[in-house]
Design a protein around this motif. Sequence first.
Motif, mmCIF file in Angstrom:
data_model
loop_
_atom_site.group_PDB
_atom_site.id
_atom_site.type_symbol
_atom_site.label_atom_id
_atom_site.label_comp_id
_atom_site.label_asym_id
_atom_site.label_seq_id
_atom_site.Cartn_x
_atom_site.Cartn_y
_atom_site.Cartn_z
ATOM 1 N N ASP A 1 0.873 -1.172 0.000
ATOM 2 C CA ASP A 1 0.000 0.000 0.000
ATOM 3 C C ASP A 1 0.910 1.222 0.000
ATOM 4 O O ASP A 1 1.630 1.472 0.964
ATOM 5 C CB ASP A 1 -0.900 -0.005 1.231
ATOM 6 N N ALA A 2 0.901 1.970 -1.111
ATOM 7 C CA ALA A 2 1.825 3.097 -1.234
ATOM 8 C C ALA A 2 1.615 4.132 -0.138
ATOM 9 O O ALA A 2 2.571 4.692 0.395
ATOM 10 C CB ALA A 2 1.661 3.747 -2.615
ATOM 11 N N PHE A 3 0.373 4.391 0.212
ATOM 12 C CA PHE A 3 0.083 5.385 1.247
ATOM 13 C C PHE A 3 0.589 4.899 2.604
ATOM 14 O O PHE A 3 1.215 5.653 3.354
ATOM 15 C CB PHE A 3 -1.418 5.672 1.304
ATOM 16 N N ASP A 4 0.306 3.645 2.927
ATOM 17 C CA ASP A 4 0.760 3.079 4.196
ATOM 18 C C ASP A 4 2.277 3.094 4.279
ATOM 19 O O ASP A 4 2.855 3.411 5.319
ATOM 20 C CB ASP A 4 0.224 1.655 4.353
ATOM 21 N N ALA A 5 2.945 2.759 3.159
ATOM 22 C CA ALA A 5 4.409 2.755 3.147
ATOM 23 C C ALA A 5 4.961 4.147 3.424
ATOM 24 O O ALA A 5 5.931 4.303 4.173
ATOM 25 C CB ALA A 5 4.919 2.243 1.804
ATOM 26 N N LEU A 6 4.332 5.176 2.847
ATOM 27 C CA LEU A 6 4.830 6.533 3.048
ATOM 28 C C LEU A 6 4.550 7.015 4.462
ATOM 29 O O LEU A 6 5.386 7.707 5.066
ATOM 30 C CB LEU A 6 4.202 7.483 2.025
ATOM 31 N N VAL A 7 3.385 6.652 5.024
ATOM 32 C CA VAL A 7 3.087 7.021 6.413
ATOM 33 C C VAL A 7 4.119 6.391 7.358
ATOM 34 O O VAL A 7 4.684 7.059 8.230
ATOM 35 C CB VAL A 7 1.666 6.573 6.801
ATOM 36 N N ARG A 8 4.372 5.096 7.186
ATOM 37 C CA ARG A 8 5.334 4.408 8.054
ATOM 38 C C ARG A 8 6.741 4.954 7.856
ATOM 39 O O ARG A 8 7.510 5.094 8.808
ATOM 40 C CB ARG A 8 5.290 2.904 7.771
ATOM 41 N N PHE A 9 7.054 5.266 6.615
ATOM 42 C CA PHE A 9 8.368 5.812 6.297
ATOM 43 C C PHE A 9 8.560 7.172 6.951
ATOM 44 O O PHE A 9 9.610 7.468 7.533
ATOM 45 C CB PHE A 9 8.473 5.919 4.779
ATOM 46 N N ARG A 10 7.520 8.001 6.850
ATOM 47 C CA ARG A 10 7.575 9.311 7.518
ATOM 48 C C ARG A 10 7.791 9.135 9.020
ATOM 49 O O ARG A 10 8.611 9.824 9.635
ATOM 50 C CB ARG A 10 6.272 10.072 7.269
ATOM 51 N N ASN A 11 7.053 8.196 9.628
ATOM 52 C CA ASN A 11 7.179 7.982 11.064
ATOM 53 C C ASN A 11 8.583 7.534 11.447
ATOM 54 O O ASN A 11 9.133 7.968 12.461
ATOM 55 C CB ASN A 11 6.145 6.963 11.534
ATOM 56 N N GLN A 12 9.173 6.654 10.629
ATOM 57 C CA GLN A 12 10.538 6.203 10.912
ATOM 58 C C GLN A 12 11.506 7.376 10.845
ATOM 59 O O GLN A 12 12.403 7.509 11.684
ATOM 60 C CB GLN A 12 10.952 5.122 9.906
ATOM 61 N N ALA A 13 11.328 8.216 9.828
ATOM 62 C CA ALA A 13 12.223 9.367 9.694
ATOM 63 C C ALA A 13 12.065 10.329 10.862
ATOM 64 O O ALA A 13 13.050 10.868 11.388
ATOM 65 C CB ALA A 13 11.941 10.088 8.378
#
Length: 845
Positions: A732-744
């Motif tokens: 899920d592209a949106f989920d991946a970006l949300v999780r990625f943002r959180n990691q950053a």
Amino acid sequence: MLRITQQMLQRNSLNQIQARQNDLFTAQKQISSGYRFDKPSEDPSATAISLDLRKAISFQERIGKNASTAQDFNLQADHELSTAGDIFQRARELAIRSADEALNQQQLDGISSELEGLLTQLTDIGNATHEGNYIFGGYQSSKPPFRAEKNLVIEGTAMTELSLNKGTFKTQLETHSLTTVAAGSFSLNGGDLVINGVDIGSFHVVDPARTAADNAQALVERINAKTAETGVSAQAINFPTGSYAAPGAAPLTGIALVNLDKNGSPSNKPIEVSGQGIPGVGGLNVFRNERLLLSDTRFTSLRIGAGAIGNVPAGTLSINGVTLNSAINFAAGNSAEQNAQAIATALNSLTAQTEVYAKTDGNGFVQLQSQTPFQIAGAPAQLNLPNQVYEQSRNASAVSGAVGAGSAMILSKGSLVLNGIDIFNTPLTLDATLTAPQRAQQIVTAINNRATDTGIRAFSDATGRLYFSNGDQHITSVSYQGDSGENLAQIGSQELLPLNMSGDQAFAGQRAQTRLLSGRDILAAGLGSAVSTANVSFAAGDTLVAGNFVINGTNILAGPFTGGAAADAATLIAAINAQSGTTGVSALASGVAGIRLNSLTGAAFNLQTTGNGSKAQIPATAAGTTYLNPINAGDILINGVDIGPIAAVPANPGNPPQNIIDLADALVNAINNQAATTGVKAERITASTGGTRVLLTATGQDIRVDTNNPVANAVFNTIGLQPGTVVRQKIDAFDALVRFRNQALNSKFNRDAVQTISVQSLREVDDAFTALTGNRVELGVRGQRAELVGNRVAQTQEVLSQQLADQRETDVTKAISQMTLHETALQAAYNMTQRLSGLSLLNYI
């Protein structure tokens, strides 16, 4: 014998002339009009063929239009997914850059803002339109397919200690009517009530016998008929309490407006009421004109009484702990509005300290507004301001009570995660002597220090209960509201072509293999076994003196014990926890009367016992070695399956590399023993850092790592996994970006997170980017197919049009030749008629 008369000859001659004239007229008409015939009766056979040809041409035109539309939509969709790919590339750059230790806080905050902006851009791309239709909406192309959810998401392993409930809590706004709807005949005119810019319309009921409750319900239904446009729903309520009573319990004559959509989900829209107003009871309009925003905490009092309602002495009222040191006086001749203004003026004298602003609405109501939750205390009844904490998010279900107190508490990584952001990357130690309110204040400070990243602000009350405000409205997830099917169009008698790609396909994909790599190298330390092997066995009168029970060099003094195993275990646990701020080790019950020791920081610890200390039944570590937390039942769950317990692995300070391998192998073996149930396999690998890590893999399913034990964080920290981590088989592209943002964002306060970002999180984003690229390829194939269909249709139309022309259009050369023949024949008919007219009986004799 047939007799031929002169009259017969003349009549035949005239018929010949008329026939030749008709032939000539037909030829001339065909030449002038370009058509062989005008009426079906002139050529029934050609007419039938022409109708079939026209039908075939119309079908081809429809196919051509469908192919052209599909090509346009697919080209536009490809452009949007290309832009989405650029967003992922930029996010990748920002996340790696955020792990640079040379960046200052201002630069890191700038990265946070840009990542949030990228999420918003990706949502806008998902809601892109072409010719007024949403590209990725599937069949439902008339409404936005994606919705950015801006909720309060609470996770972590310290839910019990903090009296919080794990889950997703939606934010909503609510406002109540000023008064009750009037009884009797009821009229709503256009422009009387406008909600979020949408005129609710008009309706009229002429019935003097109607009750106020009848009219309130009618108005509710009228408002809800426009909910799809306004994002605001209405419900009848009791007035003045504002309670949502069960139907029939009491007359529901008031109305509440809530920013919920027609499905009962928060619409994330403000509530703006305007218009001429609807007259209600008491000379007031039913609704006040106002604008409520998701970024505000607001409260409106009940209507203040008129006259001398009772002065409020100085020092009585406080807001956010700031006391009003002046009295509020109410004169006998005051109107309700004047008394409300007196209250607002007094409260605004504290605004600089409280950040709470008060105003009146002209009708005797006091309105309070703040950007954060606020607390009112000491307000007497006549002020109509309940003594409580007011929170914008109205998430009462998120909190179950006050923060726990009575024993030491260390909140470390994973203890509390708000909107994907770890609040305690830096451990917070709460001494056993701190009260619940004191602890709550420190926790609030920690939460508000991360508000830039979470969008969540916190507040606590005098009991130590936490409150949350979701005022900044950060995106926590993006949900798909469109149709899962594709909008298909006919491109042949038995052939269909997708006009567009639905959003749940365009921004998604499937992983051939789901992979989760531990986020850091495994540390060299022992594993286990700081757990009682049996119930404690203290005798009545036993005590622990210096040297009996020593954790990391600190003596644990306790006793005298009673000889009751359960009570003695509780006594020792309390003594250990009283020193946890010094030792970094806490204790909790294990079994009926056993004890478990837990490293609060993830560091290995040392335990030495002599004398009565051995009666705790916890094996002491060997000289010169240390132990990490044991992995017991409930400590590590993979896809809901318990992996523990795992046998103890002693520390080996003489050979740390082998020690790490032993720890990794113990974990890998335990996971693989449950692989048939979990569907997840594990292997030990050497990471790019040169360290040892654990790689989890699954085929055709998700991987979820969790825990049932709030003290298992140290174990997860050591093995490089984190409770609540999920890697889904579906991309899920949106989920991946949300999780990625959180990691950053988490890496801002956890500077060793570089490896986490560069491995697991980057893989998820790369998978999403690959999925988008694959979907672009599919769009390209569809576009080429549409183009081929369009070319085929154009060729077919040309052939059919020519065939139609052959059936209807005049062959001019042939028609001219025919016309010449008809003219000659007509002239011959004229000549013959003239000759016949000059004949007499003598010519026949």
